[in-house]
Enzyme design. Structure first.
Site, PDB file in Angstrom:
ATOM      1  N   ALA A 232      35.750  53.266  45.247  1.00 28.52           N
ATOM      2  CA  ALA A 232      35.924  53.940  46.558  1.00 28.52           C
ATOM      3  C   ALA A 232      34.887  53.421  47.542  1.00 28.52           C
ATOM      4  O   ALA A 232      35.171  52.519  48.339  1.00 28.52           O
ATOM      5  CB  ALA A 232      35.828  55.439  46.394  1.00 28.52           C
ATOM      6  N   ARG A 233      33.687  53.947  47.473  1.00 35.08           N
ATOM      7  CA  ARG A 233      32.621  53.488  48.370  1.00 35.08           C
ATOM      8  C   ARG A 233      31.285  53.476  47.632  1.00 35.08           C
ATOM      9  O   ARG A 233      30.970  54.419  46.880  1.00 35.08           O
ATOM     10  CB  ARG A 233      32.502  54.404  49.598  1.00 35.08           C
ATOM     11  CG  ARG A 233      33.533  54.089  50.674  1.00 35.08           C
ATOM     12  CD  ARG A 233      33.346  52.689  51.263  1.00 35.08           C
ATOM     13  NE  ARG A 233      34.352  52.297  52.231  1.00 35.08           N
ATOM     14  CZ  ARG A 233      35.438  51.560  51.962  1.00 35.08           C
ATOM     15  NH1 ARG A 233      35.700  51.170  50.740  1.00 35.08           N
ATOM     16  NH2 ARG A 233      36.262  51.204  52.933  1.00 35.08           N
ATOM     17  N   GLU A 262      26.728  45.968  51.034  1.00 32.56           N
ATOM     18  CA  GLU A 262      27.668  44.860  50.769  1.00 32.56           C
ATOM     19  C   GLU A 262      27.516  43.799  51.834  1.00 32.56           C
ATOM     20  O   GLU A 262      27.241  44.155  52.990  1.00 32.56           O
ATOM     21  CB  GLU A 262      29.109  45.381  50.752  1.00 32.56           C
ATOM     22  CG  GLU A 262      29.377  46.291  49.569  1.00 32.56           C
ATOM     23  CD  GLU A 262      30.859  46.706  49.450  1.00 32.56           C
ATOM     24  OE1 GLU A 262      31.712  46.072  50.097  1.00 32.56           O
ATOM     25  OE2 GLU A 262      31.145  47.643  48.709  1.00 32.56           O
ATOM     26  N   HIS A 280      34.309  44.139  45.559  1.00 31.15           N
ATOM     27  CA  HIS A 280      35.186  44.888  46.473  1.00 31.15           C
ATOM     28  C   HIS A 280      36.601  44.289  46.499  1.00 31.15           C
ATOM     29  O   HIS A 280      37.078  43.838  47.549  1.00 31.15           O
ATOM     30  CB  HIS A 280      34.582  44.930  47.878  1.00 31.15           C
ATOM     31  CG  HIS A 280      35.068  46.091  48.689  1.00 31.15           C
ATOM     32  ND1 HIS A 280      34.277  46.751  49.590  1.00 31.15           N
ATOM     33  CD2 HIS A 280      36.281  46.741  48.745  1.00 31.15           C
ATOM     34  CE1 HIS A 280      34.965  47.729  50.162  1.00 31.15           C
ATOM     35  NE2 HIS A 280      36.185  47.743  49.664  1.00 31.15           N
TER      36      HIS A 280
HETATM   37  N1  LIG Z   1      37.860  49.388  46.805  1.00 29.63           N
HETATM   38  C1  LIG Z   1      38.678  49.160  47.787  1.00 29.63           C
HETATM   39  O1  LIG Z   1      38.989  48.021  48.108  1.00 29.63           O
HETATM   40  C2  LIG Z   1      39.274  50.305  48.530  1.00 29.63           C
HETATM   41  C3  LIG Z   1      38.596  51.487  48.677  1.00 29.63           C
HETATM   42  N2  LIG Z   1      39.160  52.505  49.357  1.00 29.63           N
HETATM   43  C4  LIG Z   1      38.392  53.745  49.495  1.00 29.63           C
HETATM   44  O2  LIG Z   1      38.944  54.729  48.613  1.00 29.63           O
HETATM   45  C5  LIG Z   1      38.653  56.014  49.126  1.00 29.63           C
HETATM   46  C6  LIG Z   1      39.872  56.914  49.029  1.00 29.63           C
HETATM   47  O3  LIG Z   1      40.906  56.414  49.829  1.00 29.63           O
HETATM   48  P1  LIG Z   1      42.273  57.238  50.003  1.00 29.63           P
HETATM   49  O4  LIG Z   1      42.670  57.859  48.737  1.00 29.63           O
HETATM   50  O5  LIG Z   1      43.225  56.330  50.679  1.00 29.63           O
HETATM   51  O6  LIG Z   1      41.794  58.363  51.019  1.00 29.63           O
HETATM   52  P2  LIG Z   1      42.393  59.833  51.224  1.00 29.63           P
HETATM   53  O7  LIG Z   1      41.892  60.265  52.528  1.00 29.63           O
HETATM   54  O8  LIG Z   1      43.858  59.842  50.962  1.00 29.63           O
HETATM   55  O9  LIG Z   1      41.688  60.673  50.079  1.00 29.63           O
HETATM   56  C7  LIG Z   1      40.348  61.031  50.090  1.00 29.63           C
HETATM   57  C8  LIG Z   1      40.259  62.377  49.395  1.00 29.63           C
HETATM   58  O10 LIG Z   1      38.875  62.680  49.209  1.00 29.63           O
HETATM   59  C9  LIG Z   1      38.762  64.083  49.337  1.00 29.63           C
HETATM   60  N3  LIG Z   1      37.386  64.457  49.551  1.00 29.63           N
HETATM   61  C10 LIG Z   1      36.675  64.424  50.700  1.00 29.63           C
HETATM   62  N4  LIG Z   1      35.427  64.894  50.488  1.00 29.63           N
HETATM   63  C11 LIG Z   1      35.361  65.216  49.182  1.00 29.63           C
HETATM   64  C12 LIG Z   1      34.330  65.742  48.371  1.00 29.63           C
HETATM   65  N5  LIG Z   1      33.138  66.055  48.871  1.00 29.63           N
HETATM   66  N6  LIG Z   1      34.593  65.942  47.056  1.00 29.63           N
HETATM   67  C13 LIG Z   1      35.802  65.660  46.551  1.00 29.63           C
HETATM   68  N7  LIG Z   1      36.835  65.162  47.272  1.00 29.63           N
HETATM   69  C14 LIG Z   1      36.602  64.944  48.576  1.00 29.63           C
HETATM   70  C15 LIG Z   1      39.674  64.418  50.496  1.00 29.63           C
HETATM   71  O11 LIG Z   1      40.023  65.785  50.500  1.00 29.63           O
HETATM   72  C16 LIG Z   1      40.850  63.513  50.213  1.00 29.63           C
HETATM   73  O12 LIG Z   1      41.853  64.195  49.449  1.00 29.63           O
HETATM   74  C17 LIG Z   1      38.126  55.788  50.547  1.00 29.63           C
HETATM   75  O13 LIG Z   1      36.725  55.818  50.518  1.00 29.63           O
HETATM   76  C18 LIG Z   1      38.550  54.396  50.853  1.00 29.63           C
HETATM   77  O14 LIG Z   1      37.738  53.789  51.817  1.00 29.63           O
HETATM   78  C19 LIG Z   1      40.416  52.436  49.876  1.00 29.63           C
HETATM   79  C20 LIG Z   1      41.138  51.281  49.754  1.00 29.63           C
HETATM   80  C21 LIG Z   1      40.601  50.096  49.127  1.00 29.63           C
HETATM   81  O1  LIG Z   2      39.769  45.048  53.260  1.00 28.73           O
HETATM   82  C1  LIG Z   2      39.478  45.242  52.091  1.00 28.73           C
HETATM   83  O2  LIG Z   2      39.787  44.478  51.192  1.00 28.73           O
HETATM   84  C2  LIG Z   2      38.723  46.523  51.741  1.00 28.73           C
HETATM   85  C3  LIG Z   2      39.635  47.668  51.561  1.00 28.73           C
HETATM   86  C4  LIG Z   2      38.909  48.952  51.657  1.00 28.73           C
HETATM   87  O3  LIG Z   2      37.831  49.122  51.181  1.00 28.73           O
HETATM   88  C5  LIG Z   2      39.548  50.046  52.387  1.00 28.73           C
HETATM   89  O4  LIG Z   2      40.705  49.897  52.796  1.00 28.73           O
HETATM   90  O5  LIG Z   2      38.892  51.093  52.552  1.00 28.73           O
END
Ligand SMILES: NC(=O)C1=CN([C@@H]2O[C@H](COP(=O)(O)OP(=O)(O)OC[C@H]3O[C@@H](n4cnc5c(N)ncnc54)[C@H](O)[C@@H]3O)[C@@H](O)[C@H]2O)C=CC1
Ligand SMILES: O=C(O)CCC(=O)C(=O)O
Length: 543
Positions: A232-233, A262, A280
């Site tokens: 996630a982050r 990063e 990532h």
């Molecule tokens: N590794 C990568 O390349 C990628 C990473 N991500 C990251 O993944 C994460 C999740 O993305 P999505 O599922 O699309 O977002 P989303 O917005 O659909 O889900 C996030 C969830 O986290 C919950 N949340 C917020 N604060 C919280 C807390 N304190 N404790 C527990 N839950 C909490 C929210 O209620 C929400 O349901 C984001 O940080 C996003 O940036 C997303 C895409 C690619």
């Molecule tokens: O652009 C990427 O590959 C990163 C994706 C990501 O971390 C996000 O969508 O939050």
């Protein structure tokens, strides 16, 4: 012609769409930072990025051109949203395009970590056939804790359930009932869940609540040998605590795709036994990148060509249909804001807006932003638009409240303002739209009238006696100022009281003409207020 800068590598499908977008030019300039980034951003109307570029307040300093930044992906944490808002730049993202790929990556990390895939292969590369050393763990029958049950978290849950795992979950915005329906054992607190999980995967944004979710104090609550995954982050797990937990044997394995800083090419975690890391890569699949690139380009080109705002993180969305329905009223709201600023040009203290009739049932927040933009435009060095207007008003301590009343007044829809200056001066006015797009002022300071809300207005108060219009007309005629339209209004039905008049002038009246009008015996005040000319829309409303 609107221009777009692509700041990170974008899939070819996205670039092809940009190529095909009529009337839009673009350039790809990756790897920019510092002054180079600031100068580049100042040249373009829109920008598209992934997570590589960091758009800081400095990157947007002095920028008068940029209107939107679209993040091809979910997290907009590499874009300083507050600075973008202040600069009037819409920030949008493509939230769903990489969900499945990222969920798959989290599951991949979990499985690869459990079966020592990376070190076992490294052993082979180094000529070792280490079957005993890489004894793994089966995930079926094990317990996975998921923190964050949004798009990616739930996609991970589904996949884990298919692998016959028991799933526990925590998310402050997921009800116990919904979790149960999805086969998730719901926890009210993340700390209560920790002692029960064999695997933990986090899928939240990095916030003050999620930062250091796993830190030294949490290590004691974890089951010995637990495996932790973060796609996630960076920062949700404290990296120093992970090192500590691995060294003590409390943590059995750590798989990370994301890092506190990063790019990260040097970490004490790299090379430690039981650690698996990727740079990532969660969203790095052809499918996800195609989808986010195509979505990002569509969002930006729609915004630049029609003003449609979708998936914005710093302003309410404004879809094409709503924009079309609201365009006339957005225009009226902006013009009323300009009128209010003309009536009290300095020291405005408070302002109340009332929406009445059909319009009250629509998104009045965006109308309030349009009014605020009109109010501030002209007074500010910064460009004021729907994105930054409310923030700029708030920063100036001007109290703005609004009320929506769906009961119909004299018009099908109308919006009114009441304003008060620091000196106690008060004004109120109501505007409406005639037809589809003709902005009209239908009352001013309690006087009913029907005036054109455009161009150069002369707003005057006077005694409702014969000869006023003739006197004003003569004064302007002597200075060759043509009167395009004229409206007068009185409070009641009886002549002889106080009244207001509004003239739409075809040019700016010279000072001498104004002086001559003010000298007329029955005139008590006269001021010139400039509104956009008929049909002229603010840049953010064009399309
Ligand atoms: N590794 C990568 O390349 C990628 C990473 N991500 C990251 O993944 C994460 C999740 O993305 P999505 O599922 O699309 O977002 P989303 O917005 O659909 O889900 C996030 C969830 O986290 C919950 N949340 C917020 N604060 C919280 C807390 N304190 N404790 C527990 N839950 C909490 C929210 O209620 C929400 O349901 C984001 O940080 C996003 O940036 C997303 C895409 C690619
Ligand atoms: O652009 C990427 O590959 C990163 C994706 C990501 O971390 C996000 O969508 O939050």
């Amino acid at each position: 012609m609107p221009s777009v800068i692509v700041l990170d590598t974008l899939s070819q499908e996205g670039l092809d769409l940009l190529d095909a977008a009529p009337g839009i030019t673009y350039e790809v300039r990756t790897g920019l930072k510092g002054d180079d980034l600031r100068n580049a951003l100042a040249e373009f109307d829109g920008a598209i990025c992934r997570s590589g570029v960091k758009i800081t307040p400095e990157s947007l300093e002095g920028n008068r051109k940029l209107k939107a930044i679209v993040r091809a992906g979910v997290g907009t944490d590499n874009i300083n949203s507050a600075a973008a808002t202040r600069a009037g730049v819409v920030v949008m993202n493509t939230p769903a395009g990489n969900t499945l790929s990222t969920a798959e990556h989290a599951v991949t990390l979990m499985l690869a970590l459990s079966r020592n895939v990376a070190p076992a292969y490294q052993g082979l590369i180094e000529g070792r056939w280490d079957r005993a050393k890489y004894m793994g763990a089966q995930v079926a029958g094990k317990t996975l804790g998921v923190v964050g049950l949004g798009r990616i978290g739930l996609a991970v849950v589904k996949r884990a359930q298919a692998l016959e795992m028991r799933v526990l979950g925590y998310d402050p915005f997921m009800s116990k009932e919904k979790a149960k329906e999805l086969g998730i054992e719901w926890y009210e607190k993340v700390d209560d869940m920790l002692p029960h999980v064999d695997y933990l995967s986090v899928h939240t944004p990095l916030t003050e609540e999620t930062r250091n979710l796993i830190d030294i104090p949490q290590l004691d609550r974890l089951k010995p040998g637990v495996r932790l995954i973060n796609a996630a982050r960076g920062g949700i797990y404290n990296e120093a605590a992970l090192v500590e937990g691995l060294k003590s044997g409390k943590i059995g394995g750590v798989a990370l795709d994301v890092y506190a800083e990063e790019p990260c090419t040097n970490s004490p975690l790299f090379g430690m036994p039981g650690v698996l890391c990727t740079p990532h890569l969660g969203a790095s699949t052809e499918e996800a990148q195609t989808q986010v690139a195509v979505e990002a380009v569509q969002l930006l080109t729609d915004f630049l060509s029609t003003g449609q705002i979708k998936n914005a993180v710093n302003i309410a969305s404004l879809d094409a249909k709503m924009l079309e329905q609201l365009r006339g009223y957005l225009d009226v709201a902006f013009r009323l804001g300009k009128l209010a600023a003309g009536l009290i040009p300095s020291g405005l203290k408070a302002c109340k807006l009332t929406y009445r009739g059909e319009i009250a049932g629509r998104d009045t927040k965006v109308l309030t932003a349009a009014f605020s933009a009109g109010l501030l435009q002209g007074a500010m060095a910064d460009d004021v638009n729907l994105v930054n207007a409310s923030l700029l008003l708030e920063e100036r301590g001007i109290k703005l409240s609004s009320e929506a009343r769906t009961d119909m007044g004299a018009f099908r829809s109308a919006m009114s303002f009441e304003i008060e200056g620091a000196d106690g001066q008060k004004h109120k006015a109501t505007g409406t739209v005639f037809g589809q797009s003709m902005p009209r002022l239908v009352s001013l300071d309690g006087y009913r009238l029907e005036a054109y809300l455009d161009g150069c207005l002369l707003v005057f108060t006077h005694k409702d006696v014969p000869g006023i219009i003739g006197g004003v007309g003569m004064a302007f005629g002597e200075h060759s100022v043509n009167i395009g339209q004229m409206a007068v209004g009185r409070a009641g039905d009886v002549p002889g009281g106080e009244a207001v008049g509004i003239l739409n002038l075809d040019c700016e009246p010279p000072v001498a003409a104004l002086e001559a009008v003010r000298k007329l015996a029955a005139i008590s005040s006269a001021k010139v207020i400039h509104l956009p000319s008929a049909g002229e829309l603010p840049a953010w409303l064009q399309g």
